[in-house]
Design an enzyme around this catalytic site. Structure first.
Site, PDB file in Angstrom:
ATOM      1  N   HIS A   1     -33.989   9.418  -4.966  1.00  0.00           N
ATOM      2  CA  HIS A   1     -32.721   8.753  -4.675  1.00  0.00           C
ATOM      3  C   HIS A   1     -32.432   8.590  -3.188  1.00  0.00           C
ATOM      4  O   HIS A   1     -31.478   7.932  -2.813  1.00  0.00           O
ATOM      5  CB  HIS A   1     -31.558   9.525  -5.311  1.00  0.00           C
ATOM      6  CG  HIS A   1     -31.219  10.786  -4.575  1.00  0.00           C
ATOM      7  ND1 HIS A   1     -31.959  11.919  -4.682  1.00  0.00           N
ATOM      8  CD2 HIS A   1     -30.229  11.061  -3.689  1.00  0.00           C
ATOM      9  CE1 HIS A   1     -31.438  12.861  -3.907  1.00  0.00           C
ATOM     10  NE2 HIS A   1     -30.397  12.364  -3.294  1.00  0.00           N
TER      11      HIS A   1
HETATM   12  C1  UD1 Z   1     -25.258  12.254  -2.586  1.00  0.00           C
HETATM   13  C2  UD1 Z   1     -25.498  13.150  -1.375  1.00  0.00           C
HETATM   14  C3  UD1 Z   1     -26.934  13.661  -1.381  1.00  0.00           C
HETATM   15  C4  UD1 Z   1     -27.288  14.290  -2.708  1.00  0.00           C
HETATM   16  C5  UD1 Z   1     -27.001  13.305  -3.832  1.00  0.00           C
HETATM   17  C6  UD1 Z   1     -27.341  13.912  -5.187  1.00  0.00           C
HETATM   18  C7  UD1 Z   1     -24.221  12.556   0.653  1.00  0.00           C
HETATM   19  C8  UD1 Z   1     -24.337  11.972   2.007  1.00  0.00           C
HETATM   20  N1  UD1 Z   1     -25.304  12.429  -0.126  1.00  0.00           N
HETATM   21  O1  UD1 Z   1     -26.030  11.089  -2.407  1.00  0.00           O
HETATM   22  O2  UD1 Z   1     -27.095  14.619  -0.349  1.00  0.00           O
HETATM   23  O3  UD1 Z   1     -28.670  14.628  -2.708  1.00  0.00           O
HETATM   24  O4  UD1 Z   1     -25.611  12.948  -3.770  1.00  0.00           O
HETATM   25  O5  UD1 Z   1     -26.933  13.136  -6.239  1.00  0.00           O
HETATM   26  O6  UD1 Z   1     -23.202  13.106   0.314  1.00  0.00           O
HETATM   27  N2  UD1 Z   1     -22.758   6.550  -8.117  1.00  0.00           N
HETATM   28  C9  UD1 Z   1     -22.437   6.362  -9.443  1.00  0.00           C
HETATM   29  N3  UD1 Z   1     -21.822   7.393 -10.089  1.00  0.00           N
HETATM   30  C10 UD1 Z   1     -21.522   8.568  -9.479  1.00  0.00           C
HETATM   31  C11 UD1 Z   1     -21.842   8.719  -8.129  1.00  0.00           C
HETATM   32  C12 UD1 Z   1     -22.478   7.732  -7.456  1.00  0.00           C
HETATM   33  O7  UD1 Z   1     -22.694   5.338 -10.014  1.00  0.00           O
HETATM   34  O8  UD1 Z   1     -20.962   9.457 -10.141  1.00  0.00           O
HETATM   35  C13 UD1 Z   1     -23.464   5.456  -7.400  1.00  0.00           C
HETATM   36  C14 UD1 Z   1     -22.545   4.599  -6.606  1.00  0.00           C
HETATM   37  O9  UD1 Z   1     -23.006   3.291  -6.720  1.00  0.00           O
HETATM   38  C15 UD1 Z   1     -22.757   5.075  -5.189  1.00  0.00           C
HETATM   39  C16 UD1 Z   1     -24.200   5.523  -5.205  1.00  0.00           C
HETATM   40  O10 UD1 Z   1     -24.414   6.018  -6.527  1.00  0.00           O
HETATM   41  O11 UD1 Z   1     -22.504   4.086  -4.263  1.00  0.00           O
HETATM   42  C17 UD1 Z   1     -24.499   6.590  -4.197  1.00  0.00           C
HETATM   43  O12 UD1 Z   1     -23.605   7.687  -4.351  1.00  0.00           O
HETATM   44  P1  UD1 Z   1     -23.132   8.566  -3.088  1.00  0.00           P
HETATM   45  O13 UD1 Z   1     -22.229   9.627  -3.540  1.00  0.00           O
HETATM   46  O14 UD1 Z   1     -22.697   7.687  -2.002  1.00  0.00           O
HETATM   47  O15 UD1 Z   1     -24.453   9.203  -2.535  1.00  0.00           O
HETATM   48  P2  UD1 Z   1     -25.742   9.774  -3.273  1.00  0.00           P
HETATM   49  O16 UD1 Z   1     -26.861   8.842  -3.022  1.00  0.00           O
HETATM   50  O17 UD1 Z   1     -25.436  10.153  -4.688  1.00  0.00           O
END
Ligand code: UD1
Length: 421
Positions: free
Chosen positions: A257
């Protein structure tokens, strides 16, 4: 003493679960001390060591009241609620409802909402874990309001300033009053940066508390059932692999990811081709897929190719026990997750870490762990993939990864300011 602890994203939940349990245990221990003190007032000669009132130079027994704040960074049931349920985490007392957004949006909105919480609740401590945006946002907000900050999992350094998590770690550690480290390499990093020795306490890895507490539940699951219950909807029906291939040690487990792996088609496409052309002929790949990765596969036109390969078993993000079971039984893991690197060290699962660096060197084979860094270059991944297939499962246990870290975290907080033993 009043503590607010903070979670935001999936990797935080397994760190906070044992911490909350340890606070409860600490409080019940303290109430035993209180009641024995009042019952046997003057004759201390009748008391055991445990019942004696604290030495005047150490802390006074006290009740720790605790509030859990969820920033809402991860909000899907599968990314959040499922973990609260599986790990018996009490519902968050306060949810800031921040959700998705750019880094600045997530951090900014968290700070605005968390400031109000702090003004209202006036805690003595804010406890943050890991390295996600919630960790950074809440430590900065607390520090500006003169609330003490404790960072669990302090001192990890990848030295890669392109990783958002590295920036979160650096800022949080620079501000924290109490830095609780998972290994001695992390304590050393902090000392080299000039952190006063008295503020650093080596407590071990709190993730392993959760692993040990949940091992027996995970062992009882079956791989077939995990696949059946978590198959990704929307993908064409995955032909069921022959039962033989689902036996332990007959499949690969993968998670990906990190932006560095999945955000650029010129990096992500060759990795996907390698997996489809060279790994799936050897064994099926079970791939619980992160929402951002799924979006990127679609954006780069790779989705059809992946879902049409019958030996690529795509799952939704899965629960803690399910991931632990897959890790226990996988022949090999390919991952860019820090948590899986640590868990595969304790379980002994040979692991390829698809990164050029790691903030967790203790998980690497040269430090006694189970993983090797392979970056995102296919030649390197191919070479180490074949080398790794020759290795057998060898569980290891770095110092203080003993399942008892959370108790040491609580002790460190309540003893803060008193002389180190
Ligand atoms: C975050 C953490 C990372 C961790 C990862 C584990 C930061 C900077 N990064 O990254 O260290 O390894 O989580 O999962 O905090 N989304 C959903 N549903 C959710 C959450 C996210 O659909 O419940 C999607 C959204 O489109 C979002 C994307 O995933 O934009 C990324 O989510 P985000 O929380 O920004 O960062 P992660 O890549 O999950």
């Amino acid at each position: 003493m009043k503590i607010i602890s903070v979670v935001g994203a999936r990797p935080n939940f397994m760190k906070i679960a044992p911490f909350i349990r340890a606070i409860k245990e600490y409080n019940s221990q303290q109430s035993r001390v209180f009641s024995s003190q009042s019952a046997v007032t003057n004759d201390q000669s009748l008391m055991t060591n445990d019942q004696l009132p604290p030495h005047p130079a150490s802390r006074t027994p006290q009740h720790v009241s605790h509030l859990l704040v969820h920033t809402g960074q991860h909000y899907d049931d599968r990314m959040s609620k499922a973990f609260f349920e599986a790990l018996n985490i009490p519902n968050a007392d306060i949810n800031l409802g921040v959700g998705s957004g750019s880094h600045a949006e997530q951090v900014g909105q968290t700070m605005i909402a968390f400031e109000k919480v702090l003004e209202e609740e006036k805690p003595d401590w804010v406890v943050v874990v890991g390295d996600v945006n919630a960790t950074l946002a809440c430590s900065v907000t607390a520090k500006k309001l003169h609330v003490k900050v404790c960072h669990i999992e302090a001192g990890l350094r990848s030295r890669d300033m392109k990783m958002p998590e590295e920036i979160n770690r650096l800022v949080t550690d620079r501000l924290s009053d109490l830095l609780l480290t998972p290994d001695t390499l992390s304590s050393e990093n902090l000392r080299e940066e000039g952190t006063p020795d008295n503020n650093i306490v080596f407590v071990g890895n709190i993730m392993i508390d959760t692993l040990e507490a949940n091992r027996s539940v995970a062992e009882k699951l079956t791989i077939e059932k995990i696949i059946e219950e978590n198959k990704l909807l929307g993908a064409p029906p995955t032909p069921h692999p022959a039962p033989r291939t689902l036996q332990p040690e007959h499949f690969a487990l993968m998670t990906l990811h990190r932006p560095s792996n999945v955000d650029h088609p010129d990096v992500f496409t060759p990795i996907i081709n390698f997996l489809l052309d060279e790994v799936t002929p050897d064994m099926p790949i079970i791939w619980p897929i992160h929402p951002r990765t799924q979006n990127k596969l679609k954006e780069f036109g790779l989705w059809e190719k992946v879902v049409n390969n019958p030996r690529m078993i795509l799952l939704h993000p899965i629960g803690y026990h399910e991931m632990l079971k897959l890790n226990m039984d996988a022949r090999i893991i390919l991952t860019d997750s820090g948590g899986l690197q640590e868990e595969s060290t304790v379980l002994g699962t040979p692991c390829l870490t698809l990164r050029w660096n790691t903030e967790r060197p203790i998980t690497l084979r040269e430090h006694g762990g189970a993983s090797v860094l392979v970056g995102n270059n296919v030649e390197r991944i191919r070479k180490e993939y074949h080398n790794t297939l020759k290795l057998s499962r060898t569980p290891r246990r770095p110092e203080l990864w003993d399942g008892k870290t959370a108790g040491r975290c609580v002790e460190a907080i309540v003893n803060y300011g008193y002389e180190k033993k």
